[in-house]
Design a protein around this motif. Structure first.
Motif, PDB file in Angstrom:
ATOM      1  N   ILE A 112       0.858  -1.178   0.000  1.00  0.00           N
ATOM      2  CA  ILE A 112       0.000   0.000   0.000  1.00  0.00           C
ATOM      3  C   ILE A 112       0.902   1.238   0.000  1.00  0.00           C
ATOM      4  N   THR A 114       2.485   5.035   0.297  1.00  0.00           N
ATOM      5  CA  THR A 114       2.392   6.227   1.135  1.00  0.00           C
ATOM      6  C   THR A 114       3.417   7.243   0.636  1.00  0.00           C
ATOM      7  N   ASP A 146      -2.377  12.170   1.269  1.00  0.00           N
ATOM      8  CA  ASP A 146      -3.053  11.057   0.610  1.00  0.00           C
ATOM      9  C   ASP A 146      -2.235  10.638  -0.606  1.00  0.00           C
ATOM     10  N   ARG A 148      -2.886   8.708  -2.955  1.00  0.00           N
ATOM     11  CA  ARG A 148      -3.683   8.543  -4.178  1.00  0.00           C
ATOM     12  C   ARG A 148      -3.727   9.809  -5.013  1.00  0.00           C
ATOM     13  N   LYS A 257       6.304   9.174  -3.451  1.00  0.00           N
ATOM     14  CA  LYS A 257       5.411   8.040  -3.270  1.00  0.00           C
ATOM     15  C   LYS A 257       6.183   6.735  -3.412  1.00  0.00           C
ATOM     16  N   VAL A 356      -9.600   2.884   5.173  1.00  0.00           N
ATOM     17  CA  VAL A 356      -9.144   3.120   3.792  1.00  0.00           C
ATOM     18  C   VAL A 356      -7.989   2.194   3.431  1.00  0.00           C
ATOM     19  N   LEU A 357      -7.152   1.841   4.396  1.00  0.00           N
ATOM     20  CA  LEU A 357      -6.024   0.954   4.109  1.00  0.00           C
ATOM     21  C   LEU A 357      -6.507  -0.427   3.702  1.00  0.00           C
ATOM     22  N   THR A 359      -9.442  -1.198   2.303  1.00  0.00           N
ATOM     23  CA  THR A 359     -10.040  -1.149   0.965  1.00  0.00           C
ATOM     24  C   THR A 359      -8.961  -1.085  -0.112  1.00  0.00           C
ATOM     25  N   GLU A 360      -7.863  -0.390   0.172  1.00  0.00           N
ATOM     26  CA  GLU A 360      -6.761  -0.354  -0.785  1.00  0.00           C
ATOM     27  C   GLU A 360      -6.100  -1.731  -0.900  1.00  0.00           C
ATOM     28  N   LYS A 363      -8.118  -3.809  -3.214  1.00  0.00           N
ATOM     29  CA  LYS A 363      -7.878  -3.447  -4.607  1.00  0.00           C
ATOM     30  C   LYS A 363      -6.577  -4.055  -5.121  1.00  0.00           C
ATOM     31  N   VAL A 364      -5.540  -4.046  -4.291  1.00  0.00           N
ATOM     32  CA  VAL A 364      -4.260  -4.632  -4.697  1.00  0.00           C
ATOM     33  C   VAL A 364      -4.413  -6.125  -4.947  1.00  0.00           C
ATOM     34  N   ASP A 367      -6.215  -6.706  -8.182  1.00  0.00           N
ATOM     35  CA  ASP A 367      -5.332  -6.524  -9.340  1.00  0.00           C
ATOM     36  C   ASP A 367      -4.433  -7.736  -9.541  1.00  0.00           C
TER      37      ASP A 367
END
Length: 377
Positions: A112, A114, A146, A148, A257, A356-357, A359-360, A363-364, A367
């Motif tokens: 994730i 940062t 953020d 993102r 990032k 939020v972490l 949910t990310e 998503k990873v 993918d």
């Protein structure tokens, strides 16, 4: 070959179908096998049945399909949030294999993204902290930004612009004759217009603005996502250094990032872990003196005593989530093992930073699955 042998299916994948059509084949697992499949039993010496059974044909002789089906997973899987604060989150994932829970844990730690300080340009450092040590400490300061909203620096080559770089300035001096001062992370000041230090290897043209280490086309505080949410360290009281009289630190710190797989400073979690949810079962009533003994056995106060009338008292399991599986309650002889059963259900619990972490992380993992499907198709 007899007629009876000819009626038997050949070994061409139809054997399971033949078994499932038999009248005396059970449609579900017996209770003891279902217990072993869904629980890890914790005995006084060691846990048993710790292996997860993943492959589909393991219960074929019983007529039970053990394969993973999407519709069944969607029906049984659920997430229950138990605690959510500004800095951490604890939730139960029910109906999921521990390997999937561990995948989420590993993704949270290492994949994730940062924002973290990657480049430090020293103009002056006369403190007792070496440049390399100070740079390392700056890299570990969490940045309230953020990720993102930013791009990876590799996407722009060597160009450091407002879309992939955050610039902070630190300039602190302890005057001569004054007591020592402590430099904390709140001294890092955001420079929304980018770097102010000129590049040493570029000679400025006459009458032109000297070239700096960044190439911002606009001020970051003019962007809507940052105008009302200034970029700054997450915690203002992290100690960076201590300065004696006459000592000074002047530098620029550039945050970019990244992910924890590259360096731990980009990991978004201080800790991310899961465990299987404890289930404490009293196999028989534990009353009176034995109830008091059981309550005193547990160091984390899992058991309580309730009054059942006529001067009698009975032990009950009041706080099973607090169980640490120290197994003190089942030590003291075989009779205690028969009275108390410690089980770990196949439900993963994790103490995580805000939602939020997670949910990310989902998503990873999604993918990753899509890439595997694409490569196999």
């Amino acid at each position: 070959m007899s007629d009876e042998d000819e009626s038997m299916p050949e070994s061409n994948g139809l054997g399971l179908d033949y078994i499932l059509k038999l009248d005396d084949v059970p449609s579900k697992l017996p209770p003891h096998l279902e217990l072993f499949k869904t629980h890890v039993l914790c005995n006084s010496d060691a846990p048993i049945h710790t292996e997860t059974i993943q492959y589909s044909g393991v219960y074929a002789s019983l007529g039970v399909d053990n394969s993973l089906r999407l519709d069944s997973f969607c029906e049984n899987f659920k997430v229950e949030v138990k605690r959510l604060t500004e800095n951490d989150m604890e939730f139960d994932m029910i109906g999921i294999d521990p390997s999937i829970a561990n995948a989420f844990r590993r993704i949270l730690i290492s994949e994730i993204p940062t924002m973290a300080i990657e480049r430090v340009y020293m103009a002056n450092n006369t403190s007792v902290v070496q440049d390399e040590v100070l740079s390392h400490r700056l890299g570990l300061v969490p940045i309230h930004a953020d990720p993102r909203l930013f791009e990876y620096p590799d996407n722009a080559g060597d160009e450091k612009n407002e879309k992939n770089t955050i610039v902070f300035k630190l300039h602190v001096r302890c005057p001569v004759g004054q007591p020592r001062i402590t430099v904390k992370s709140d001294e890092l000041k955001w420079l929304p217009n980018g770097s102010e230090f000129p590049c040493e290897d570029v000679k400025p043209n006459a009458g032109s603005k000297p070239k700096t280490f960044t190439s911002f086309t606009c001020s970051q505080d003019s962007l809507p996502e940052f105008s009302s949410n200034p970029l700054c360290p997450t915690y203002p009281d992290i100690i960076l250094a201590k300065l004696g009289p006459g000592q000074e630190i002047e530098l620029e710190a550039h945050a970019v990032k990244g992910i924890g797989k590259t360096h731990a400073k980009w990991s978004p979690v201080a800790t991310a872990w899961y465990r299987m949810l404890p289930e404490v079962i009293l196999s028989e009533d534990v009353e009176d003196e034995l109830a008091e003994e059981l309550k005193n056995k547990c160091p984390v106060n899992v058991f309580d005593i309730e009054d059942i009338g006529r001067g009698r008292r009975r032990a009950k399991v009041a706080r099973p989530r607090d169980c640490t599986l120290c197994r003190e309650c089942i030590r003291g002889g075989k009779e205690w093992e028969e009275r108390v059963s410690l089980r770990l259900t196949i439900e993963a619990t994790g103490a995580l930073p805000p939602e939020v972490l997670f949910t990310e992380a989902v998503k990873v993992l999604e993918d990753k699955c899509e890439r595997v499907i694409t490569e196999l198709s």
